[in-house]
Design an enzyme around this catalytic site. Structure first.
Site, mmCIF file in Angstrom:
data_model
loop_
_atom_site.group_PDB
_atom_site.id
_atom_site.type_symbol
_atom_site.label_atom_id
_atom_site.label_comp_id
_atom_site.label_asym_id
_atom_site.label_seq_id
_atom_site.Cartn_x
_atom_site.Cartn_y
_atom_site.Cartn_z
ATOM 1 N N ARG A 105 17.817 4.113 -8.796
ATOM 2 C CA ARG A 105 16.712 3.619 -9.634
ATOM 3 C C ARG A 105 16.848 4.006 -11.100
ATOM 4 O O ARG A 105 15.868 4.002 -11.855
ATOM 5 C CB ARG A 105 15.346 4.061 -9.088
ATOM 6 C CG ARG A 105 15.030 3.493 -7.711
ATOM 7 C CD ARG A 105 13.548 3.608 -7.402
ATOM 8 N NE ARG A 105 13.234 2.941 -6.149
ATOM 9 C CZ ARG A 105 13.166 3.550 -4.974
ATOM 10 N NH1 ARG A 105 13.373 4.859 -4.897
ATOM 11 N NH2 ARG A 105 12.869 2.882 -3.889
ATOM 12 N N LYS A 127 20.427 -5.038 -23.305
ATOM 13 C CA LYS A 127 20.636 -6.008 -22.235
ATOM 14 C C LYS A 127 21.809 -5.556 -21.371
ATOM 15 O O LYS A 127 22.881 -5.237 -21.880
ATOM 16 C CB LYS A 127 20.950 -7.392 -22.800
ATOM 17 C CG LYS A 127 19.741 -8.205 -23.202
ATOM 18 C CD LYS A 127 20.175 -9.622 -23.557
ATOM 19 C CE LYS A 127 19.003 -10.494 -23.935
ATOM 20 N NZ LYS A 127 19.440 -11.869 -24.283
ATOM 21 N N GLU A 169 30.513 -13.889 -32.754
ATOM 22 C CA GLU A 169 29.162 -13.318 -32.820
ATOM 23 C C GLU A 169 28.771 -13.002 -34.262
ATOM 24 O O GLU A 169 27.605 -13.130 -34.640
ATOM 25 C CB GLU A 169 29.070 -12.070 -31.944
ATOM 26 C CG GLU A 169 29.208 -12.327 -30.452
ATOM 27 C CD GLU A 169 27.985 -12.985 -29.820
ATOM 28 O OE1 GLU A 169 26.998 -13.243 -30.547
ATOM 29 O OE2 GLU A 169 28.020 -13.245 -28.604
ATOM 30 N N LYS A 204 20.595 -6.936 -35.412
ATOM 31 C CA LYS A 204 20.215 -6.957 -34.003
ATOM 32 C C LYS A 204 19.148 -5.915 -33.701
ATOM 33 O O LYS A 204 18.202 -6.181 -32.952
ATOM 34 C CB LYS A 204 21.427 -6.742 -33.100
ATOM 35 C CG LYS A 204 21.073 -6.915 -31.626
ATOM 36 C CD LYS A 204 22.241 -7.228 -30.749
ATOM 37 C CE LYS A 204 21.792 -7.635 -29.353
ATOM 38 N NZ LYS A 204 22.920 -7.950 -28.457
ATOM 39 N N GLU A 214 12.626 -10.404 -25.435
ATOM 40 C CA GLU A 214 13.017 -11.796 -25.679
ATOM 41 C C GLU A 214 11.893 -12.786 -25.376
ATOM 42 O O GLU A 214 12.075 -13.781 -24.678
ATOM 43 C CB GLU A 214 14.270 -12.151 -24.867
ATOM 44 C CG GLU A 214 15.035 -13.355 -25.406
ATOM 45 C CD GLU A 214 16.361 -13.587 -24.726
ATOM 46 O OE1 GLU A 214 16.477 -14.549 -23.969
ATOM 47 O OE2 GLU A 214 17.280 -12.772 -24.947
ATOM 48 N N ARG A 218 13.757 -12.695 -30.550
ATOM 49 C CA ARG A 218 15.058 -12.312 -29.987
ATOM 50 C C ARG A 218 15.822 -13.518 -29.451
ATOM 51 O O ARG A 218 17.056 -13.460 -29.313
ATOM 52 C CB ARG A 218 14.865 -11.263 -28.885
ATOM 53 C CG ARG A 218 16.185 -10.704 -28.382
ATOM 54 C CD ARG A 218 16.023 -9.452 -27.547
ATOM 55 N NE ARG A 218 17.323 -8.959 -27.112
ATOM 56 C CZ ARG A 218 17.544 -7.779 -26.561
ATOM 57 N NH1 ARG A 218 16.535 -6.946 -26.377
ATOM 58 N NH2 ARG A 218 18.753 -7.417 -26.198
ATOM 59 N N ASN A 222 20.437 -16.045 -29.191
ATOM 60 C CA ASN A 222 21.081 -16.945 -28.243
ATOM 61 C C ASN A 222 21.703 -18.162 -28.925
ATOM 62 O O ASN A 222 22.265 -19.029 -28.249
ATOM 63 C CB ASN A 222 20.077 -17.434 -27.193
ATOM 64 C CG ASN A 222 19.582 -16.310 -26.306
ATOM 65 O OD1 ASN A 222 20.343 -15.421 -25.937
ATOM 66 N ND2 ASN A 222 18.300 -16.333 -25.969
ATOM 67 N N HIS A 225 24.808 -19.933 -27.617
ATOM 68 C CA HIS A 225 25.099 -19.431 -26.274
ATOM 69 C C HIS A 225 24.760 -20.424 -25.159
ATOM 70 O O HIS A 225 25.342 -20.345 -24.080
ATOM 71 C CB HIS A 225 24.357 -18.113 -26.029
ATOM 72 C CG HIS A 225 24.941 -16.949 -26.763
ATOM 73 N ND1 HIS A 225 24.969 -16.880 -28.137
ATOM 74 C CD2 HIS A 225 25.544 -15.807 -26.318
ATOM 75 C CE1 HIS A 225 25.541 -15.739 -28.504
ATOM 76 N NE2 HIS A 225 25.904 -15.084 -27.418
ATOM 77 N N HIS A 229 28.072 -20.373 -23.260
ATOM 78 C CA HIS A 229 28.230 -19.805 -21.919
ATOM 79 C C HIS A 229 28.791 -20.845 -20.950
ATOM 80 O O HIS A 229 29.646 -20.537 -20.115
ATOM 81 C CB HIS A 229 26.893 -19.287 -21.396
ATOM 82 C CG HIS A 229 26.559 -17.912 -21.883
ATOM 83 N ND1 HIS A 229 25.306 -17.358 -21.736
ATOM 84 C CD2 HIS A 229 27.305 -16.967 -22.499
ATOM 85 C CE1 HIS A 229 25.288 -16.140 -22.248
ATOM 86 N NE2 HIS A 229 26.494 -15.877 -22.714
ATOM 87 N N HIS A 244 34.719 -14.857 -24.876
ATOM 88 C CA HIS A 244 33.284 -15.090 -25.010
ATOM 89 C C HIS A 244 32.884 -15.501 -26.425
ATOM 90 O O HIS A 244 32.196 -16.509 -26.631
ATOM 91 C CB HIS A 244 32.499 -13.838 -24.605
ATOM 92 C CG HIS A 244 31.034 -13.946 -24.900
ATOM 93 N ND1 HIS A 244 30.179 -14.755 -24.185
ATOM 94 C CD2 HIS A 244 30.274 -13.363 -25.871
ATOM 95 C CE1 HIS A 244 28.956 -14.660 -24.684
ATOM 96 N NE2 HIS A 244 28.989 -13.830 -25.695
#
Length: 339
Positions: A105, A127, A169, A204, A214, A218, A222, A225, A229, A244
């Site tokens: 956990r 993230k 990026e 960021k 997000e 935020r 993306n 992306h 992606h 990427h």
């Protein structure tokens, strides 16, 4: 959820309270273990346990990769007071952060990105995540590390393709927030990477501070992306998989084309020229448009099955929560040259 704690020097490991932890584990890939781990080894506790993948790529950022890490932690009697260090690129910080956030956990972790992409983006903001099937980052958490160390010393070992991936990026940050980064990229050779990294991290961090989960601002991160992606996932079926950040750059190109065709973006040619100069061409004809569309329809940002993307209006001004129809997506992919 508070902001990341960053240091721009590996020397900060000397001041980290390792004595508060029962065991320390360092997750790495084989190349990172060979070239990067020796740089920090003397700064870590002598009984640090390395967890090293035999190979490491996007294809291992899944439940099998998690099982390998979790099993190694169990084999070495890790407990809730153990510390995990993620040493590597975006794959390592994504999967290592996710495993740390879910093992017993949640245990504390440190990110030490060793790629430009990791330094400017993947390791920042909390993230974590893994792929499920062929769909990127479908499972994950928002979990901040205790410390992120961003030391450009690791860039000395980085191949050209990895540096280009990071620049994808950087391009995103320039278009959504800081036009000075675009000017830096346009200058070509002899980029000041330390300045670039610090600017991107500052952007960021501010965005994440304003919107940690997000719900609004935020989503700007993306940009590129939604297409990127999907292009990346489809490219991994071919002999020329996209890195990427390069996929994100081509995603920015597709989303900018949509903004020109169906919005008010007037500087598309400048974006197109910059991306072509930085990343060259790619054989998009080997990618299947309908398959890419299917990936985009499964994107985690979508609501009610509608394809959600960011639309650029002008440099430094990008709008979130735009919807692209299937027809518009297929037109953009056709323009790129996809089948």
């Amino acid at each position: 959820m508070t902001n990341n704690k960053e240091s721009f020097s590996i020397e900060s490991l000397k001041d980290f309270p390792f004595e508060n932890y029962t065991k320390v584990f360092c997750i790495q890939g084989p190349l990172t273990h060979r070239f990067c781990y020796p740089v920090i080894e003397e700064l870590l506790p002598k009984n640090t346990i390395s967890i090293v993948f035999n190979e490491l790529n996007e294809g291992l950022k899944n439940m099998d990769g998690c099982s390998f890490i979790w099993q190694e932690l169990i084999n070495h009697n890790a407990d809730r007071k153990s510390l995990i260090i993620n040493l590597g690129g975006g794959v390592v910080t994504d999967i290592g952060g996710y495993c740390a956030a879910t093992f017993k956990r949640g245990v504390h972790f440190i990110n030490i990105p060793t790629t430009l992409l990791g330094m400017v983006d993947a390791a920042i903001g909390g993230k974590t995540g893994i792929n499920f099937g062929s769909i990127k980052n479908q499972i994950g958490t928002f979990s901040l590390p205790e410390l992120t160390i961003i030391d450009s010393i690791f860039l000395k070992t980085l191949p050209k393709n990895e540096m280009l991936s990071g620049l994808g990026e950087v391009l995103k940050y320039g278009l959504i927030k800081d036009v000075s980064l675009i000017k830096e990229l346009e200058s070509g050779a002899n980029l000041n990477y330390q300045t670039i990294i610090e600017k991107c991290v500052a952007i960021k961090n501010q965005v994440v501070k304003n919107d940690p989960f997000e719900n609004g601002e935020r989503k700007l991160l993306n940009f590129g992306h939604t297409f990127g992606h999907a292009l990346e996932s489809e490219s991994h079926k071919t002999a020329k998989p996209l890195f990427h950040g390069v996929a994100v750059a081509y995603g920015i190109l597709a989303e900018s084309w949509l903004a020109k065709e169906f919005g008010s973006f007037k500087a598309f040619e400048k974006v197109e020229q910059l991306i072509n100069n930085l990343f060259g061409t790619y054989p998009f004809e080997q990618l299947d448009s309908m398959s890419i569309l299917a990936y985009m329809k499964a994107d985690k940002k979508n609501i009610n099955g509608e394809i959600n993307y960011c639309q650029i209006a002008e440099f430094g001004q990008v709008e979130i929560n735009h919807i692209a129809s299937e027809t518009q997506v297929l037109k953009a992919l056709s323009w790129l040259g996809c089948n």
